[in-house]
Design an enzyme around this catalytic site. Structure first.
Site, PDB file in Angstrom:
ATOM      1  N   LYS A  43      -2.016   6.856   7.611  1.00 16.89           N
ATOM      2  CA  LYS A  43      -3.118   6.954   6.397  1.00 16.89           C
ATOM      3  C   LYS A  43      -3.596   8.437   6.613  1.00 16.89           C
ATOM      4  CE  LYS A  43      -6.765   4.189   4.383  1.00 16.89           C
ATOM      5  NZ  LYS A  43      -7.677   3.214   4.582  1.00 16.89           N
ATOM      6  N   ARG A  77       0.743  -1.115  -0.115  1.00 16.34           N
ATOM      7  CA  ARG A  77       0.160  -0.039  -0.015  1.00 16.34           C
ATOM      8  C   ARG A  77       0.865   1.339  -0.037  1.00 16.34           C
ATOM      9  NH1 ARG A  77      -4.142   1.272   4.885  1.00 16.34           N
ATOM     10  NH2 ARG A  77      -2.147   2.314   5.831  1.00 16.34           N
ATOM     11  N   SER A 131     -11.938  -3.084   4.549  1.00 14.36           N
ATOM     12  CA  SER A 131     -11.492  -2.631   5.752  1.00 14.36           C
ATOM     13  C   SER A 131     -13.047  -2.287   6.069  1.00 14.36           C
ATOM     14  CB  SER A 131     -10.948  -1.119   5.479  1.00 14.36           C
ATOM     15  OG  SER A 131      -9.615  -1.357   4.969  1.00 14.36           O
TER      16      SER A 131
END
Length: 211
Positions: free
Chosen positions: A137, A39, A108
């Protein structure tokens, strides 16, 4: 779950302290990480593809499942083991049509209704979090806290991984809430000794699982 896991590690270039990402992830695997996700939000598609190819090769060498975040095309291009989706990404059932029955699909979740919907739609596992505040994030939702971990433990019969701000000093609280799989980013990939830190997390989780 097609292949169970206990310590899920996600890449995070901003935390590597000058180390090469392949070195960091290999050290995490050697310390006990048994599933890896790519990611990186600030990379071009080509950069992500190059990283995915290299990580696919590394994880295959250690027989560790490799997951790509969001990008189904890249997951397909490198024959990744699966994909992880957010609530605003391609719907899970559509992703399944593209990837087929044998790939891992995670999603998620931030509320019990989302977790129950993920189970109904055939997710292989769900992400539960962020449990605590996290800087991994930029667009993260508010922390869901340990209460949500307990809710999923009690009401959703499927594999889940607790994620978000989990460190060695608070992992016991998450495990006591019922989690048996933990996802870590900065606390491992940003550690001075990645392998030793991953091993410490792995030991804590395995102890809670009675292994």
């Amino acid at each position: 779950m097609k292949q169970d896991f206990h310590l899920y590690v996600i890449t995070g270039e901003q935390f590597y302290q000058g180390k090469d990402y392949l070195q960091v992830i290999e050290e995490a695997i050697l310390g006990g990480a048994d599933i890896v996700q790519l990611r990186e939000k600030d990379k071009s598609k080509k950069e992500l593809l190059d990283m995915a190819k290299a990580l696919r090769s590394l994880t295959a060498r250690y027989n560790v499942p490799f997951i790509v975040n969001d990008h189904i095309d890249i997951a397909l291009a490198v024959d990744a083991d699966g994909i992880h989706l957010g609530q605003d990404d391609l719907p899970l059932q559509e992703a399944r049509k593209i990837l087929g029955p044998d790939k891992i699909i995670g999603i998620s979740t931030h509320a019990l209704e989302e977790a129950q919907e993920a189970k109904k739609n055939g997710a292989d596992y769900i992400g539960v979090g962020p449990v605590f505040e996290t800087k991994s994030k930029a667009d993260v939702v508010d922390p869901v806290g340990l209460d949500y971990v307990q809710q999923v433990t009690e009401h959703v019969d499927m594999p889940y991984v607790a994620i978000g701000g989990i460190k060695l000093h608070n992992v016991q609280d998450v495990l006591k809430a019922g989690a048996r799989r933990i996802c870590v980013i900065s606390a491992i990939v940003g550690a001075e000794d990645v392998k030793a830190t991953a091993a410490a997390f792995s030991q804590e989780i395995k102890r809670a699982r009675g292994e």
